[in-house]
Design a protein around this motif. Sequence first.
Motif, PDB file in Angstrom:
ATOM      1  N   UNK A   1      -8.707  25.198   3.571  1.00 40.12           N
ATOM      2  CA  UNK A   1      -7.708  24.148   3.416  1.00 40.12           C
ATOM      3  C   UNK A   1      -8.014  23.352   2.151  1.00 40.12           C
ATOM      4  N   UNK A   2      -6.947  22.907   1.481  1.00 41.84           N
ATOM      5  CA  UNK A   2      -7.104  22.047   0.312  1.00 41.84           C
ATOM      6  C   UNK A   2      -6.228  20.809   0.514  1.00 41.84           C
ATOM      7  N   UNK A   3      -6.725  19.668   0.090  1.00 43.30           N
ATOM      8  CA  UNK A   3      -5.980  18.413   0.251  1.00 43.30           C
ATOM      9  C   UNK A   3      -6.116  17.579  -1.017  1.00 43.30           C
ATOM     10  N   UNK A   4      -5.003  16.993  -1.457  1.00 45.39           N
ATOM     11  CA  UNK A   4      -4.971  16.075  -2.591  1.00 45.39           C
ATOM     12  C   UNK A   4      -4.322  14.774  -2.102  1.00 45.39           C
ATOM     13  N   UNK A   5      -4.963  13.663  -2.397  1.00 47.06           N
ATOM     14  CA  UNK A   5      -4.478  12.382  -1.913  1.00 47.06           C
ATOM     15  C   UNK A   5      -4.539  11.342  -3.026  1.00 47.06           C
ATOM     16  N   UNK A   6      -3.547  10.464  -3.090  1.00 48.99           N
ATOM     17  CA  UNK A   6      -3.516   9.349  -4.042  1.00 48.99           C
ATOM     18  C   UNK A   6      -3.103   8.096  -3.272  1.00 48.99           C
TER      19      UNK A   6
ATOM     20  N   UNK B   1       0.851  -1.181   0.000  1.00 50.24           N
ATOM     21  CA  UNK B   1       0.000   0.000   0.000  1.00 50.24           C
ATOM     22  C   UNK B   1       0.891   1.236   0.000  1.00 50.24           C
ATOM     23  N   UNK B   2       0.677   2.124  -0.975  1.00 49.40           N
ATOM     24  CA  UNK B   2       1.436   3.371  -1.090  1.00 49.40           C
ATOM     25  C   UNK B   2       0.456   4.533  -1.108  1.00 49.40           C
ATOM     26  N   UNK B   3       0.747   5.553  -0.313  1.00 48.71           N
ATOM     27  CA  UNK B   3      -0.127   6.720  -0.220  1.00 48.71           C
ATOM     28  C   UNK B   3       0.708   7.990  -0.307  1.00 48.71           C
ATOM     29  N   UNK B   4       0.194   8.949  -1.061  1.00 53.14           N
ATOM     30  CA  UNK B   4       0.789  10.272  -1.161  1.00 53.14           C
ATOM     31  C   UNK B   4      -0.308  11.284  -0.867  1.00 53.14           C
ATOM     32  N   UNK B   5      -0.055  12.209   0.064  1.00 54.17           N
ATOM     33  CA  UNK B   5      -1.051  13.219   0.419  1.00 54.17           C
ATOM     34  C   UNK B   5      -0.379  14.579   0.490  1.00 54.17           C
ATOM     35  N   UNK B   6      -1.019  15.563  -0.127  1.00 53.08           N
ATOM     36  CA  UNK B   6      -0.554  16.954  -0.102  1.00 53.08           C
ATOM     37  C   UNK B   6      -1.638  17.790   0.549  1.00 53.08           C
ATOM     38  N   UNK B   7      -1.234  18.632   1.482  1.00 48.58           N
ATOM     39  CA  UNK B   7      -2.183  19.436   2.237  1.00 48.58           C
ATOM     40  C   UNK B   7      -1.702  20.883   2.260  1.00 48.58           C
ATOM     41  N   UNK B   8      -2.601  21.830   2.012  1.00 46.18           N
ATOM     42  CA  UNK B   8      -2.245  23.255   2.033  1.00 46.18           C
ATOM     43  C   UNK B   8      -3.316  24.018   2.814  1.00 46.18           C
ATOM     44  N   UNK B   9      -2.893  24.732   3.817  1.00 43.75           N
ATOM     45  CA  UNK B   9      -3.802  25.566   4.607  1.00 43.75           C
ATOM     46  C   UNK B   9      -3.519  27.028   4.300  1.00 43.75           C
ATOM     47  N   UNK B  10      -4.560  27.819   4.239  1.00 37.50           N
ATOM     48  CA  UNK B  10      -4.434  29.261   4.021  1.00 37.50           C
ATOM     49  C   UNK B  10      -5.580  29.943   4.753  1.00 37.50           C
TER      50      UNK B  10
END
Length: 66
Positions: free
Chosen positions: A42-47, A29-38
């Motif tokens: 908040x915005x989040x991208x996950x794969x 299992x491989x996971x990549x998550x990007x999170x940006x708060x302003x």
Amino acid sequence: MIQFDGISRPYSAQKNNIEDFYRTGGTWSNTLALNKSFDGGTIRLSANDVHNNSVVPNSGLNRQSF
């Protein structure tokens, strides 16, 4: 013994049939998550990628989600 195709064949045990059928299974299992708060939120991208080899041939699971 009459087989599924109607032909009669001798019924005999097969050598190493269990060892030859099953195999070692595994799951990756491989996971990549990007999170940006302003200030505005908040915005989040996950794969996610899951790869599973079952102990029984021709079965398992391959799944990707975004």
